[in-house]
Design a protein around this motif. Sequence first.
Motif, PDB file in Angstrom:
ATOM      1  N   ASP A 112      32.004  45.878  32.834  1.00  0.00           N
ATOM      2  CA  ASP A 112      32.175  45.827  34.291  1.00  0.00           C
ATOM      3  C   ASP A 112      30.986  45.181  34.983  1.00  0.00           C
ATOM      4  OD1 ASP A 112      34.675  47.025  34.255  1.00  0.00           O
ATOM      5  OD2 ASP A 112      33.821  49.054  34.299  1.00  0.00           O
ATOM      6  N   THR A 113      29.809  45.291  34.380  1.00  0.00           N
ATOM      7  CA  THR A 113      28.586  44.783  34.997  1.00  0.00           C
ATOM      8  C   THR A 113      28.367  43.279  34.788  1.00  0.00           C
ATOM      9  OG1 THR A 113      27.411  45.462  33.006  1.00  0.00           O
ATOM     10  CG2 THR A 113      27.347  46.980  34.882  1.00  0.00           C
ATOM     11  N   SER A 114      29.254  42.622  34.020  1.00  0.00           N
ATOM     12  CA  SER A 114      29.076  41.174  33.793  1.00  0.00           C
ATOM     13  C   SER A 114      29.510  40.381  35.030  1.00  0.00           C
ATOM     14  CB  SER A 114      29.837  40.722  32.550  1.00  0.00           C
ATOM     15  OG  SER A 114      31.197  41.039  32.666  1.00  0.00           O
ATOM     16  N   ARG A 115      29.066  39.133  35.091  1.00  0.00           N
ATOM     17  CA  ARG A 115      29.375  38.277  36.234  1.00  0.00           C
ATOM     18  C   ARG A 115      30.880  38.008  36.322  1.00  0.00           C
ATOM     19  NH1 ARG A 115      26.586  34.321  33.678  1.00  0.00           N
ATOM     20  NH2 ARG A 115      27.922  32.762  34.626  1.00  0.00           N
ATOM     21  N   VAL A 116      31.392  37.923  37.533  1.00  0.00           N
ATOM     22  CA  VAL A 116      32.822  37.688  37.755  1.00  0.00           C
ATOM     23  C   VAL A 116      33.239  36.369  37.114  1.00  0.00           C
ATOM     24  CG1 VAL A 116      34.590  37.245  39.496  1.00  0.00           C
ATOM     25  CG2 VAL A 116      32.928  39.069  39.852  1.00  0.00           C
ATOM     26  N   ARG A 117      32.436  35.329  37.287  1.00  0.00           N
ATOM     27  CA  ARG A 117      32.761  34.019  36.701  1.00  0.00           C
ATOM     28  C   ARG A 117      32.865  34.120  35.179  1.00  0.00           C
ATOM     29  NH1 ARG A 117      32.894  28.674  36.485  1.00  0.00           N
ATOM     30  NH2 ARG A 117      31.543  27.562  35.036  1.00  0.00           N
ATOM     31  N   SER A 118      31.944  34.850  34.593  1.00  0.00           N
ATOM     32  CA  SER A 118      31.949  35.025  33.134  1.00  0.00           C
ATOM     33  C   SER A 118      33.219  35.744  32.693  1.00  0.00           C
ATOM     34  CB  SER A 118      30.703  35.811  32.724  1.00  0.00           C
ATOM     35  OG  SER A 118      30.690  36.020  31.339  1.00  0.00           O
ATOM     36  N   LYS A 119      33.587  36.807  33.400  1.00  0.00           N
ATOM     37  CA  LYS A 119      34.815  37.550  33.063  1.00  0.00           C
ATOM     38  C   LYS A 119      36.032  36.632  33.129  1.00  0.00           C
ATOM     39  CE  LYS A 119      33.300  41.896  35.072  1.00  0.00           C
ATOM     40  NZ  LYS A 119      33.575  42.889  36.088  1.00  0.00           N
ATOM     41  N   MET A 120      36.074  35.778  34.144  1.00  0.00           N
ATOM     42  CA  MET A 120      37.214  34.880  34.305  1.00  0.00           C
ATOM     43  C   MET A 120      37.282  33.864  33.159  1.00  0.00           C
ATOM     44  SD  MET A 120      37.081  34.344  38.435  1.00  0.00           S
ATOM     45  CE  MET A 120      38.082  32.878  38.397  1.00  0.00           C
ATOM     46  N   ILE A 121      36.143  33.311  32.786  1.00  0.00           N
ATOM     47  CA  ILE A 121      36.103  32.321  31.707  1.00  0.00           C
ATOM     48  C   ILE A 121      36.534  32.961  30.382  1.00  0.00           C
ATOM     49  CG2 ILE A 121      34.571  30.891  30.291  1.00  0.00           C
ATOM     50  CD1 ILE A 121      32.990  30.318  32.900  1.00  0.00           C
ATOM     51  N   TYR A 122      36.003  34.139  30.080  1.00  0.00           N
ATOM     52  CA  TYR A 122      36.365  34.825  28.833  1.00  0.00           C
ATOM     53  C   TYR A 122      37.845  35.208  28.828  1.00  0.00           C
ATOM     54  CZ  TYR A 122      31.791  35.035  26.617  1.00  0.00           C
ATOM     55  OH  TYR A 122      30.619  34.700  25.968  1.00  0.00           O
ATOM     56  N   ALA A 123      38.343  35.692  29.964  1.00  0.00           N
ATOM     57  CA  ALA A 123      39.756  36.097  30.037  1.00  0.00           C
ATOM     58  C   ALA A 123      40.683  34.906  29.853  1.00  0.00           C
ATOM     59  CB  ALA A 123      40.031  36.780  31.374  1.00  0.00           C
ATOM     60  N   SER A 124      40.348  33.774  30.469  1.00  0.00           N
ATOM     61  CA  SER A 124      41.244  32.612  30.393  1.00  0.00           C
ATOM     62  C   SER A 124      41.168  31.895  29.047  1.00  0.00           C
ATOM     63  CB  SER A 124      40.937  31.629  31.533  1.00  0.00           C
ATOM     64  OG  SER A 124      39.630  31.110  31.394  1.00  0.00           O
ATOM     65  N   SER A 125      40.109  32.113  28.294  1.00  0.00           N
ATOM     66  CA  SER A 125      39.947  31.439  26.993  1.00  0.00           C
ATOM     67  C   SER A 125      40.356  32.303  25.812  1.00  0.00           C
ATOM     68  CB  SER A 125      38.477  31.036  26.795  1.00  0.00           C
ATOM     69  OG  SER A 125      38.023  30.259  27.866  1.00  0.00           O
ATOM     70  N   LYS A 126      40.545  33.601  26.033  1.00  0.00           N
ATOM     71  CA  LYS A 126      40.717  34.561  24.929  1.00  0.00           C
ATOM     72  C   LYS A 126      41.893  34.253  24.013  1.00  0.00           C
ATOM     73  CE  LYS A 126      42.709  38.349  25.357  1.00  0.00           C
ATOM     74  NZ  LYS A 126      43.405  39.519  25.607  1.00  0.00           N
ATOM     75  N   ASP A 127      43.085  34.087  24.573  1.00  0.00           N
ATOM     76  CA  ASP A 127      44.264  33.911  23.718  1.00  0.00           C
ATOM     77  C   ASP A 127      44.172  32.652  22.874  1.00  0.00           C
ATOM     78  OD1 ASP A 127      45.380  36.286  24.499  1.00  0.00           O
ATOM     79  OD2 ASP A 127      46.576  35.389  26.095  1.00  0.00           O
ATOM     80  N   ARG A 128      43.698  31.603  23.481  1.00  0.00           N
ATOM     81  CA  ARG A 128      43.561  30.335  22.762  1.00  0.00           C
ATOM     82  C   ARG A 128      42.537  30.467  21.629  1.00  0.00           C
ATOM     83  NH1 ARG A 128      43.667  26.775  19.972  1.00  0.00           N
ATOM     84  NH2 ARG A 128      43.700  24.542  20.324  1.00  0.00           N
ATOM     85  N   PHE A 129      41.416  31.119  21.935  1.00  0.00           N
ATOM     86  CA  PHE A 129      40.389  31.297  20.911  1.00  0.00           C
ATOM     87  C   PHE A 129      40.904  32.186  19.780  1.00  0.00           C
ATOM     88  CE2 PHE A 129      36.657  33.768  19.316  1.00  0.00           C
ATOM     89  CZ  PHE A 129      36.113  32.738  18.569  1.00  0.00           C
TER      90      PHE A 129
END
Length: 139
Positions: free
Chosen positions: A93-110
């Motif tokens: 929860d304490t991570s940056r919002v931008r970072s959360k968005m990047i990880y969430a949008s890349s997860k399935d593909r990765f």
Amino acid sequence: MANAASGMAVHDECKLKFLELKAKRTYRFIVYKIEEEQKQVIVEKLGEPAQSYEDFTASLPADECRYAVYDFDFVTEENVQKSRIFFIAWCPDTSRVRSKMIYASSKDRFKRELDGIQVELQATDPTEMGLDVIRSRAS
């Protein structure tokens, strides 16, 4: 290098190290990091086979997102030795919002690049990926 839906590339080493974990059991765990500058997923840390689950969780930063793979050994009620390969999306929860968005949008593909994942887990704090959770999801 494969290109992820978010424009994130996957470094070849990510797949090679995963195959070594899966086929040769060379590692207990792998921690992956998105390099935002190079727009690619890279291997950040490799855990030796003798390392514990506590060593693994300690290698995840408290306030930054990561992907991780963990090779979990366990014994069934029938006393059979087994293992499960976990994919963990760590997004505190304490991570940056931008970072959360990047990880969430890349997860399935990765995750699709890593053929052989058996269980997926998403965690925003350590209790969501405690050893008790891992044990219950393994069987």
